[in-house]
Design a protein around this motif. Structure first.
Motif, short mmCIF file in Angstrom:
data_model
loop_
_atom_site.label_atom_id
_atom_site.label_comp_id
_atom_site.label_asym_id
_atom_site.label_seq_id
_atom_site.Cartn_x
_atom_site.Cartn_y
_atom_site.Cartn_z
N THR A 219 0.83 -1.19 0.00
CA THR A 219 0.00 0.00 0.00
C THR A 219 0.87 1.25 0.00
O THR A 219 1.38 1.65 1.03
N LEU A 220 1.10 1.79 -1.17
CA LEU A 220 1.89 3.02 -1.25
C LEU A 220 0.94 4.20 -1.39
O LEU A 220 -0.05 4.13 -2.12
N HIS A 221 1.28 5.24 -0.66
CA HIS A 221 0.46 6.45 -0.78
C HIS A 221 1.03 7.28 -1.91
O HIS A 221 1.56 8.36 -1.69
N GLU A 222 0.90 6.72 -3.13
CA GLU A 222 1.65 7.32 -4.25
C GLU A 222 1.12 8.66 -4.71
O GLU A 222 1.86 9.47 -5.22
N ASN A 223 -0.17 8.86 -4.50
CA ASN A 223 -0.73 10.13 -4.99
C ASN A 223 -0.44 11.28 -4.05
O ASN A 223 -0.78 12.41 -4.31
N ARG A 224 0.19 10.98 -2.91
CA ARG A 224 0.52 12.05 -1.98
C ARG A 224 2.01 12.00 -1.62
O ARG A 224 2.37 11.66 -0.51
N PRO A 225 2.85 12.31 -2.54
CA PRO A 225 4.27 12.30 -2.21
C PRO A 225 4.62 13.44 -1.24
O PRO A 225 3.96 14.47 -1.24
N PHE A 226 5.65 13.18 -0.44
CA PHE A 226 6.16 14.21 0.46
C PHE A 226 7.45 14.79 -0.12
O PHE A 226 8.14 14.13 -0.90
N THR A 227 7.76 16.00 0.25
CA THR A 227 9.00 16.62 -0.22
C THR A 227 9.95 16.78 0.96
O THR A 227 9.56 17.26 2.02
#
Lengths: 222, 418
Positions: free
Chosen positions: B176-184
């Protein structure tokens, strides 16, 4: 100088028969005594009694007017260091120390070693005994047998003992060295008027001494 | 040099082959003994300094070790979350000076993500009250900003500006990757030598927002902060729950009172622990390991000292003439005893010097690497009061073993007297 009275010495494991049984035996000051006898007859035991390395089972042992048999072992060790010079046939020197160190080692056991010491200087003695200066700092194991025996004399003389004890000191030397060894030793003893008890089986040396005795005549067991 | 010492030294040099062997054995033993002792102490210090300045750690009711492990060491999993209301209620207690909420449950490439607030960087400290500091960049401001621990940045090769995707769960590979919410990545912390180095720090509301908009949240897991609770949440939204929180109090005196209050919190089962106490308890559990290390080094020492004893015992036979000669020269039996003991002591001291130099040299070599890579400060001087004790112990053991050959020489010298 030396006075033995009714001395019996028995080996621990052979208690039936005493190795030495001496009724009376004296050596006066300045005398040089040659004691001969076959090996195993108790010659070394006699010398060890005189130096206090061994104590007798019974009887009186006096050296320099002092009763060795009544001293504590510490007193005998100190007495030996101060008053007796010892030369063996072999193993006279610590092989890894040089000549000067070997002599200084003997000095270090003398009581009052330091400023008021009566001991002589290693260098003077070595010079007197014809050891060239280039040999002084070599480990004694690298010296010739003749040189080693001469260093041994120097070591035995350094504390100016009153009694010199020699246990077959010439047996590992050839004839030429044997005579030069005695020719060196005797005048030095005379100069200091030391007594000498010299043990050997080699009768050809007897003419160097003021008195010659057979061990079997001294000790009644033989 | 006094004759006695010169005799011992030259005698040892004369037998340098076998003496060198036992000298090396002793120096290896010293190296192992002092090395293990040094590492043990440094580990304990570094362990005890993982967290400081925090008066209480609060989580859902569980074992105190478990709470310490997941909240500070990022090991293991929390049993339950605590409600935001409970956090609010307790942190507004008048004795509380500051609080750090922590939300766990996500990870990035095996490194744990910790959701928290600015107060973490402000108040969390380690070692002797050392605060966290930035190596580069800045602290997080926006919802999707992340601040990396030193080790995370180094091993993954990240720099400020890097975009990272967080994963649900804590395994290295997650489905389960939270791919649509990347962090910077906006900041990277300086190394601390604590688990902070292995953490990815994001704002609490970032975690909320990520889960709110992210992929299929496996809501069954109790560790999901805010467990998929609805909508396009704004960054300011308050989470429904957090995993744990740390408290700093105005006065240490109120610690126990507050701890009792928390432990008997009526509406939720909570546990408050004193980090210092819990750390000490945890370290004691590792005491077994410490003792095994000590036992091993004691055996190494025993072997080395026995070796020295064997060498000295064997030397007596070859030195019979020498010993006899010393007796003739007037050496009393105790002189011979002390001579053997002195030789043992000299070998032992040379072994200590060699072992300590090798250890110090080794520590200097690894010191820099340890500091730059792990933020671990290793004291390069291996000679502490504790190691003086160890050296004294080694010397004592050597003297004791050498007493066997020494006494044999002594009694043989005595034997010749009736």
């Amino acid at each position: 100088m030396i006075e033995l009275k009714n001395v019996r010495f028995t080996h621990e494991n052979r208690s039936d028969k005493p190795l030495l049984n001496i009724e009376q035996w004296n050596v006066s000051a300045g005398e040089s005594v040659f004691v001969c006898g076959p090996s195993g007859s108790g010659k070394s035991t006699l010398l060890n009694l005189l130096s206090g390395l061994l104590t007798c089972s019974e009887g009186e042992v006096s050296v320099l007017g002092q009763r060795l048999d009544q001293m504590s072992s510490r007193q005998r060790d100190r007495f030996r260091a101060n008053n007796i010079g010892y030369v063996f046939q072999r193993f006279n020197l610590i092989p890894y120390l040089n000549a000067v160190e070997n002599i200084d080692l003997a000095k270090s056991f003398q009581s009052g070693s330091g400023h008021n010491s009566k001991s002589g200087s290693a260098r003077t003695l070595l010079t007197a005994l014809n050891i060239s200066e280039s040999e002084w700092s070599k480990p004694t194991a690298q010296m010739s047998v003749g040189q080693q025996q001469r260093v041994a004399i120097a070591r035995a003389l350094v504390n100016r003992p009153s009694l010199m004890i020699a246990d077959e000191p010439t047996s590992s030397l050839d004839e030429e060295n044997r005579d030069s060894f005695l020719d060196l030793l005797m005048p030095l003893l005379k100069a200091e008027s030391m007594s000498l008890v010299f043990v050997s089986h080699d009768m050809s040396l007897a003419h160097h001494f003021s008195r010659v005795e057979k061990l079997s005549d001294i000790s009644g067991t033989h | 040099m006094p004759m006695f010492l010169r005799l011992a030294v030259k005698s040892l040099l004369n037998r340098r082959g076998s003496v060198l062997m036992s000298l090396l054995a002793i120096s290896v033993a010293i190296f192992v003994l002092l090395g293990i002792e040094h590492i043990r102490q440094q580990a304990r210090t570094s362990f005890a300094s993982t967290v400081s300045g925090v008066d209480l750690i609060v989580g859902a009711k569980t074992g105190s070790t478990n709470l310490l492990l997941y909240s500070v060491f990022r090991i293991g999993a929390p049993t339950d979350n605590i409600s935001w209301q409970a956090y609010q209620a307790i942190s507004s207690n008048q004795s509380v000076a500051w609080s750090i909420p922590i939300s766990l449950g996500d990870s990035h490439k095996g490194y744990r993500v910790i959701g928290t607030t600015d107060s973490f960087f402000e108040h969390f400290s380690y070692g002797k009250q050392r605060s966290l500091s930035l190596a580069s960049g800045k602290l997080f401001e926006g919802t999707f900003d992340a601040v990396l621990g030193a080790e995370v940045a180094q091993s993954l090769g990240y720099e400020v500006g890097q975009e990272i995707v967080l994963a649900h769960g804590v395994a290295a590979t997650s489905f389960t990757l939270h791919e649509n919410r990347p962090f910077t990545v906006v900041g990277i912390l300086a190394p601390t030598g604590t688990p902070v180095d292995k953490s990815v720090h994001v704002p609490l509301d970032g975690i909320e927002a990520m889960h709110a908009t992210g992929g299929p949240a496996f809501g069954a897991s109790p560790v999901v902060p805010g467990g998929g609770a609805g909508g396009q949440a704004r960054a300011t939204s308050e989470p429904a729950s957090i995993t744990a929180f740390m408290l700093g109090l105005h006065s240490r005196l109120s610690t126990f009172k507050l701890q009792r209050e928390i432990n008997s919190y009526p509406s939720e089962p909570l546990l408050a622990i004193l980090p210092g106490v819990a750390l000490a308890e945890l370290w004691q559990m590792m005491g077994m390991f410490e003792n095994v290390l000590r036992l091993i080094s004691a055996l190494v020492l025993l072997a080395a000292v026995l070796g020295l004893g064997a060498v000295l015992l064997a030397s007596i036979r070859e030195r019979r003439h020498e010993i006899n000669l010393l007796r003739v020269l007037g050496a009393p039996p105790y002189y011979l005893f002390l001579l053997i003991e002195l030789e043992a002591l000299l070998v032992c001291l040379a072994g200590v010097v060699l072992g300590v130099s090798a250890l110090s040299f080794g520590l200097i070599l690894v010191e820099e690497a340890l500091f730059t890579r792990f933020g671990l400060y290793l004291d390069p001087s291996a000679f502490t009061p504790e190691s003086v004790k160890i050296v004294a112990l080694v010397a004592g053991a050597a003297l004791l073993i050498a007493a066997i050959p020494a006494f044999r020489v002594y009694s043989e010298a005595k034997l010749n007297e009736h």
